[in-house]
Scaffold this active site. Structure first.
Site, mmCIF file in Angstrom:
data_model
loop_
_atom_site.group_PDB
_atom_site.id
_atom_site.type_symbol
_atom_site.label_atom_id
_atom_site.label_comp_id
_atom_site.label_asym_id
_atom_site.label_seq_id
_atom_site.Cartn_x
_atom_site.Cartn_y
_atom_site.Cartn_z
ATOM 1 N N GLU A 131 -13.532 5.600 0.117
ATOM 2 C CA GLU A 131 -14.369 4.642 0.845
ATOM 3 C C GLU A 131 -15.110 5.356 1.973
ATOM 4 O O GLU A 131 -14.596 5.499 3.072
ATOM 5 C CB GLU A 131 -13.507 3.499 1.382
ATOM 6 C CG GLU A 131 -12.878 2.664 0.283
ATOM 7 C CD GLU A 131 -11.913 1.620 0.808
ATOM 8 O OE1 GLU A 131 -12.358 0.505 1.113
ATOM 9 O OE2 GLU A 131 -10.703 1.931 0.937
ATOM 10 N N LYS A 159 -15.709 3.963 5.719
ATOM 11 C CA LYS A 159 -14.658 3.743 6.714
ATOM 12 C C LYS A 159 -14.921 4.640 7.917
ATOM 13 O O LYS A 159 -15.313 5.791 7.775
ATOM 14 C CB LYS A 159 -13.295 4.043 6.116
ATOM 15 C CG LYS A 159 -12.812 2.892 5.273
ATOM 16 C CD LYS A 159 -11.314 2.869 5.202
ATOM 17 C CE LYS A 159 -10.836 1.515 4.736
ATOM 18 N NZ LYS A 159 -9.413 1.515 4.413
ATOM 19 N N GLU A 176 0.860 -1.194 0.000
ATOM 20 C CA GLU A 176 0.000 0.000 0.000
ATOM 21 C C GLU A 176 0.884 1.228 0.000
ATOM 22 O O GLU A 176 1.890 1.278 0.713
ATOM 23 C CB GLU A 176 -0.888 0.079 1.250
ATOM 24 C CG GLU A 176 -1.936 -1.001 1.368
ATOM 25 C CD GLU A 176 -2.796 -0.846 2.633
ATOM 26 O OE1 GLU A 176 -2.863 0.269 3.204
ATOM 27 O OE2 GLU A 176 -3.391 -1.851 3.059
ATOM 28 N N GLU A 226 -9.305 8.769 6.442
ATOM 29 C CA GLU A 226 -9.454 7.360 6.043
ATOM 30 C C GLU A 226 -10.287 7.177 4.779
ATOM 31 O O GLU A 226 -10.121 6.202 4.062
ATOM 32 C CB GLU A 226 -10.142 6.560 7.155
ATOM 33 C CG GLU A 226 -9.410 6.523 8.475
ATOM 34 C CD GLU A 226 -8.234 5.583 8.449
ATOM 35 O OE1 GLU A 226 -8.190 4.705 7.567
ATOM 36 O OE2 GLU A 226 -7.346 5.737 9.304
#
Ligand SMILES: *[C@@H]1O[C@H](CO)[C@@H](O)[C@H](O)[C@H]1NC(C)=O
Ligand SMILES: *[C@@H]1O[C@H](CO)[C@@H](O)[C@H](O)[C@H]1NC(C)=O
Length: 372
Positions: A341, A344, A294, A350
């Site tokens: 996203e 999250k 990542e 995040e």
């Protein structure tokens, strides 16, 4: 980026880079050898050299269906995708696309996998065997960032051994590597990079046998490398430009020279990678190929997180790609992430790591082609 449990987050914060800014020097003409310290890294079954892939996280409320992924990923000129599960719908959707897939076994399977070879075989039989002829599966991560969580880490290596045995039983071990992803919180000292070491609590008990297993099976060590987090946590000692890969033609390029190795760095990414190499070496083990499982930069943060913005996210990802394309660091990376996203929890940051919004439209232009 994962859901860091709160405890892990705190651990991460505690092991910041201690980056006295005095170490940085301006070098207008940047004399001397250009860094490039990471040469020799290779991607094992990912084809060698630099590779640019992308993480497909799915905590979004309105994400496009898996079936539309190949065309979305193709439109970004990306040929490698990493998932956080083994959903057959996804595996099937990448059939005959030429796009490679990295799968992940959920954390909660780790304890039983460590003692039950039959279960490992049944996972491979159900989730890999029916699909691998048409979908290129390159690796399986046994759990995600569990090496500092004792309830999983004590079982981790045995679970990986069993998954590898199961894969071998079906004669897929040359094609599909077994590994696991680590957060850089596994390092208790990262700086200067030549002095980096792993946490005492896991270095001999977990990481040493784990890395030996990876070496024995010719598999890469997977680490999640977030220059943004290192930058944020040590603000203001790391210059933003250093975290964002400085432009090659800047007259104000800074460099940091490791006082022990003498290696000069012009970006945070290379320092973080070399700290992993040093920590492996400190265990008395030979160098191991690393895959950056990542890496990314958020486009929105919480109030005060000014470096988390759309322009920095674009610049970071674009310069990362150029850095890899120039071969200065030969390492496969999976950008985090394909989508924002919104589901999250935790900090605002995040939710905003995507190259694409949750609805699939582009956040910014990124030039990746030709794909590598
Ligand atoms: C091992 O896994 C298999 C397949 O999932 C299961 O049927 C069996 O009950 C498990 N054995 C033990 C001892 O848990
Ligand atoms: C997708 O989402 C973004 C951010 O919410 C928005 O700005 C954009 O208009 C949306 N695009 C479409 C096609 O709905």
């Amino acid at each position: 980026m994962i859901f860091f449990p709160r405890k892990l987050r705190l651990a991460l914060c505690r092991f910041l880079f201690l980056f006295p800014s005095v170490y940085f020097t301006f070098s207008p003409f940047f004399p001397g050898p250009e860094i490039g310290t990471n040469y020799g890294r290779y991607g094992s079954n990912l084809g060698g050299g630099s590779v640019i892939g992308i993480n497909y996280g799915r905590y979004g409320s309105n994400l496009p269906p898996p079936e539309s992924l190949p065309s979305l990923v193709n439109s970004l000129s990306i040929k490698h995708v990493k998932t956080f599960d083994m959903d057959p719908r996804i595996t099937k959707s990448f059939a005959n696309t030429g796009i490679t897939l990295s799968l992940c076994i959920p954390n909660d399977k780790i304890p039983s996998l460590s003692t039950n070879l039959t279960e490992a075989e049944s996972i491979i039989r159900n989730f890999v065997l029916p699909y691998h002829k048409n979908t290129i599966i390159t690796s399986i991560s046994v759990g995600n960032e569990v090496s500092l969580l004792p309830q999983f880490s004590t079982h981790l290596v045995s679970a990986m051994v069993n998954v590898h045995r199961a894969i071998k039983r079906y004669r897929l071990h040359k094609k599909i590597k077994v590994s696991t992803t680590h957060s850089l919180a596994i390092l208790s000292r990262r700086f200067p990079p030549s002095t980096a070491i792993f946490h005492k609590s896991i270095s001999e008990s977990v990481l040493k046998p784990l890395i030996r297993f990876l070496q024995r099976t010719n598999s890469p060590l997977m680490v999640n490398v977030y220059p943004y987090l290192a930058y944020k946590q040590s603000f203001p000692s790391i210059p933003l430009d250093f975290a964002l890969f400085q432009p090659m033609n800047s007259l104000k390029r800074r460099k940091y020279t490791d006082p022990y190795s003498g290696i000069a760095y012009t970006n945070l990414f290379d320092i973080m990678l070399d700290s992993v190499d040093s920590a492996v070496k400190s265990l008395g083990l030979p160098k191991i190929p690393v895959v950056v499982s990542e890496i990314g930069w958020p486009s929105i943060g919480d109030p005060g997180e000014v470096a988390a913005n759309l322009e920095n996210a674009r610049v970071f990802n674009q310069r990362l790609i150029e850095h890899l394309r120039r071969g200065l660091s030969k390492v496969p990376v999976y950008i985090f992430a394909l989508f924002d996203e919104d589901q999250k929890t935790g900090a605002a940051v995040e939710k905003h790591w995507g190259l694409l919004y949750g609805n699939g439209s582009r956040k910014f232009d990124l030039n990746i082609s030709p794909p590598i």
